[in-house]
Design a protein around this motif. Structure first.
Motif, PDB file in Angstrom:
ATOM      1  N   UNK A  43       0.836  -1.208   0.000  1.00 49.45           N
ATOM      2  CA  UNK A  43       0.000   0.000   0.000  1.00 49.45           C
ATOM      3  C   UNK A  43       0.867   1.254   0.000  1.00 49.45           C
ATOM      4  N   UNK A 100       1.920   2.031  -3.391  1.00 48.78           N
ATOM      5  CA  UNK A 100       0.813   2.610  -4.171  1.00 48.78           C
ATOM      6  C   UNK A 100       0.553   4.057  -3.775  1.00 48.78           C
ATOM      7  N   UNK A 101       0.600   4.342  -2.485  1.00 49.43           N
ATOM      8  CA  UNK A 101       0.249   5.690  -2.055  1.00 49.43           C
ATOM      9  C   UNK A 101       1.353   6.691  -2.425  1.00 49.43           C
ATOM     10  N   UNK A 158       2.922   6.666  -5.177  1.00 50.20           N
ATOM     11  CA  UNK A 158       2.687   7.027  -6.579  1.00 50.20           C
ATOM     12  C   UNK A 158       1.642   8.127  -6.697  1.00 50.20           C
ATOM     13  N   UNK A 159       0.853   8.304  -5.635  1.00 52.29           N
ATOM     14  CA  UNK A 159      -0.139   9.389  -5.635  1.00 52.29           C
ATOM     15  C   UNK A 159       0.449  10.651  -5.007  1.00 52.29           C
ATOM     16  N   UNK A 194      -5.521   2.220  -6.625  1.00 54.43           N
ATOM     17  CA  UNK A 194      -4.889   1.009  -6.086  1.00 54.43           C
ATOM     18  C   UNK A 194      -5.001   0.887  -4.571  1.00 54.43           C
ATOM     19  N   UNK A 195      -4.972   2.035  -3.874  1.00 58.62           N
ATOM     20  CA  UNK A 195      -5.070   1.985  -2.416  1.00 58.62           C
ATOM     21  C   UNK A 195      -6.483   1.643  -1.956  1.00 58.62           C
ATOM     22  N   UNK A 243      -6.634  -3.076  -3.025  1.00 61.49           N
ATOM     23  CA  UNK A 243      -5.390  -3.823  -2.844  1.00 61.49           C
ATOM     24  C   UNK A 243      -5.516  -5.228  -3.404  1.00 61.49           C
ATOM     25  N   UNK A 299      -2.209  10.414 -14.519  1.00 56.69           N
ATOM     26  CA  UNK A 299      -1.834   9.077 -14.958  1.00 56.69           C
ATOM     27  C   UNK A 299      -2.794   8.076 -14.344  1.00 56.69           C
ATOM     28  N   UNK A 343      -2.318  -0.478 -11.077  1.00 56.41           N
ATOM     29  CA  UNK A 343      -3.185  -1.383 -10.311  1.00 56.41           C
ATOM     30  C   UNK A 343      -4.567  -0.810 -10.020  1.00 56.41           C
TER      31      UNK A 343
END
Lengths: 220, 143
Positions: free
Chosen positions: A114, A117-118, A120-121, B18-19, B22, B70, B74
Motif C-alpha cells: 500500500x 501505491x500511495x 505514486x499518488x 490502487x489503495x 489492494x 496518470x 493497479x
C-alpha cells in the motif's frame, strides 16, 4: 534565558541527554530531565543544522520512537515533511514484525504494498492512523490478517470478511478513535442480516464486537 | 443532461485507486467521498452508446487517460447497476438512505455522473454499495 543560538550537532545526532524544541524558527537545546532550555554554545563553531519541525512537535506516543535526526538545509518545506512522514510510516510498518505473529508478517507485506501505491499518488499514509493499527494488533496478536485499504484521507481501513454474510470493518481515525461496521446473520432469523455501526476507541473494539461473535471469526 | 436521474436499469462505473483495491480486490473505501466532495464520481455506461461492455470499458480507459495525470497500473473499474445500488442502500441502511444517481456531464467527460447523499463517514453505506459491485476490470488496458 540567553540569546538563542543555532543548534548544531555532529554526525546527525545530538549528544546524549539533550532534547530540542522549535522556537521562533530556531532550535533550543535543553536537558532531557526537564530543566529549562538554554542556549547551546559548544557547537557555535560548526555549520548550523536544523531538525524537521514535525519531529520536535511529536506528542507522547504509545509506540517508542527511534530518535533519528536528519540533516536538512530547511525543515519547513512540504517535500521535507512528506519525506519525514514516509520514513516514519515505513519505520512503523517494519515494527509489525516485532509483534511476532504470522498475521502481522502478512500485514507488514500488505502495508508495504500500500505504501508503494500511495507514494505514486504523491501522498502518504496517515501516521496517526497507522500507529493506532499497530497498537490495536499489539493488543490483539491472534487476529487474522485483514484486507487493508486507505480512505480518501489516507486513513487505514481494515476489513475482515470470512464469508457467510459476515463483515467486520474498522476505520482507524487516529488519536485512538475508530469507526466500525459489523454485518452478521441475525441469530434468531438466519436468513436476515444484522447491520451495526458505531464509533469507539480501538481498545474497546473487542468488548463491543465479541458479544456479536466477531472475535471468534476474526481470530486465528 | 445535467441533473437527469439515471434509470435503475442502467449501469455506472467507478474508478478505484490502487489503495482502494489492494491485490485487485475492491474495498468499501472506494465508495467513500472525500471531505470536500458533494458526490461520488461515476460514469454512466449506457451514455457512452457502445455495443458491449468491453467497448464501454475501453472507452472509459480513454476517458481516464485523458482526464487523470496518470492511470495507476493497479487501479480498477467497478461496474454497478443503478437500481441495485439505490435499492440495497434504501432497504438495508439504518436511515433508509435514498441515494440519488444523477448525470453530471463535464467538458472532457460527458458520461460523468455522481452518486449523491453519501457522506465521508458513511462506512456502512460504502459497505452496502460494495456488495452490489457486479464487475471488476483493470483501469489500464494492455501496455
Amino acid at each position: 534565558m540567553s540569546e538563542l543560538q543555532y543548534l548544531t550537532y555532529e554526525n546527525g545526532k545530538l549528544p546524549d541527554g539533550l532534547m530540542s524544541a522549535v522556537y521562533s524558527g530556531k532550535f533550543l537545546v535543553g536537558d532531557a530531565h526537564g530543566d529549562a532550555f538554554c542556549t547551546w554554545e559548544h557547537y557555535k563553531k560548526k555549520e548550523p543544522q536544523y531538525l524537521p519541525t514535525a519531529f520536535v512537535n511529536e506528542e507522547s506516543l504509545r509506540v517508542a520512537e527511534t530518535t533519528t535526526f536528519f540533516q536538512k538545509n530547511s525543515p519547513f518545506t512540504q517535500e521535507n515533511l512528506l519525506d519525514y512522514r514516509e520514513d516514519k510510516v515505513q519505520e512503523l510498518i517494519f515494527r509489525m514484525r516485532t509483534l511476532r505473529s504470522d498475521s502481522c508478517k502478512e500485514l507488514e507485506k500488505k502495508l508495504l504494498a500500500l505504501l508503494t501505491d500511495v507514494k505514486e499518488e504523491d501522498t502518504c499514509m496517515d501516521l496517526d492512523s497507522l500507529r493506532d493499527l499497530y497498537n490495536f494488533f499489539q493488543l490483539n496478536r491472534r487476529l487474522k490478517c485483514p484486507m487493508i485499504s486507505l480512505t480518501p484521507e489516507n486513513e487505514i481501513y481494515a476489513s475482515w470478511k470470512p464469508g457467510g454474510n459476515r463483515v467486520f470493518s474498522v476505520r482507524f481515525l487516529g488519536k485512538g478513535k475508530v469507526r466500525f461496521v459489523i454485518f452478521k446473520p441475525n441469530d434468531m432469523h438466519r436468513e436476515q442480516q444484522m447491520r451495526l455501526s458505531g464509533t469507539a476507541t480501538y481498545d474497546m473494539l473487542e468488548n463491543i464486537a465479541s458479544p456479536h461473535g466477531v472475535w471468534d471469526w476474526i481470530s486465528a | 443532461m445535467k441533473g437527469d436521474i439515471l434509470p435503475d436499469g442502467d449501469h455506472i462505473a467507478r474508478y478505484c485507486k490502487p489503495t482502494q483495491a489492494p491485490e485487485g480486490v475492491i474495498q468499501a473505501t472506494a465508495f467513500l467521498p472525500r471531505d470536500n466532495e458533494e458526490s461520488l464520481s461515476v460514469n454512466w455506461l449506457e451514455f457512452l452508446d457502445c455495443p458491449d461492455r468491453e467497448s464501454e470499458i475501453s472507452r472509459l480507459r480513454s476517458v481516464y487517460d485523458a482526464k487523470l495525470n496518470r492511470v495507476a497500473v493497479n487501479a480498477r473499474i467497478a461496474v454497478l447497476k443503478v437500481g441495485d445500488v439505490r435499492q440495497k442502500v434504501m432497504a438495508e441502511s439504518e436511515d433508509r438512505r435514498a441515494l440519488k444517481i444523477l448525470h453530471d456531464p463535464e467538458e472532457n467527460d460527458p458520461s460523468h455522473s455522481g452518486i449523491y447523499n453519501v457522506k465521508p463517514d458513511d462506512e456502512l453505506i460504502a459497505e452496502l454499495i460494495l456488495e452490489t459491485v457486479l464487475e471488476n476490470h483493470p483501469a489500464r488496458g494492455h501496455i
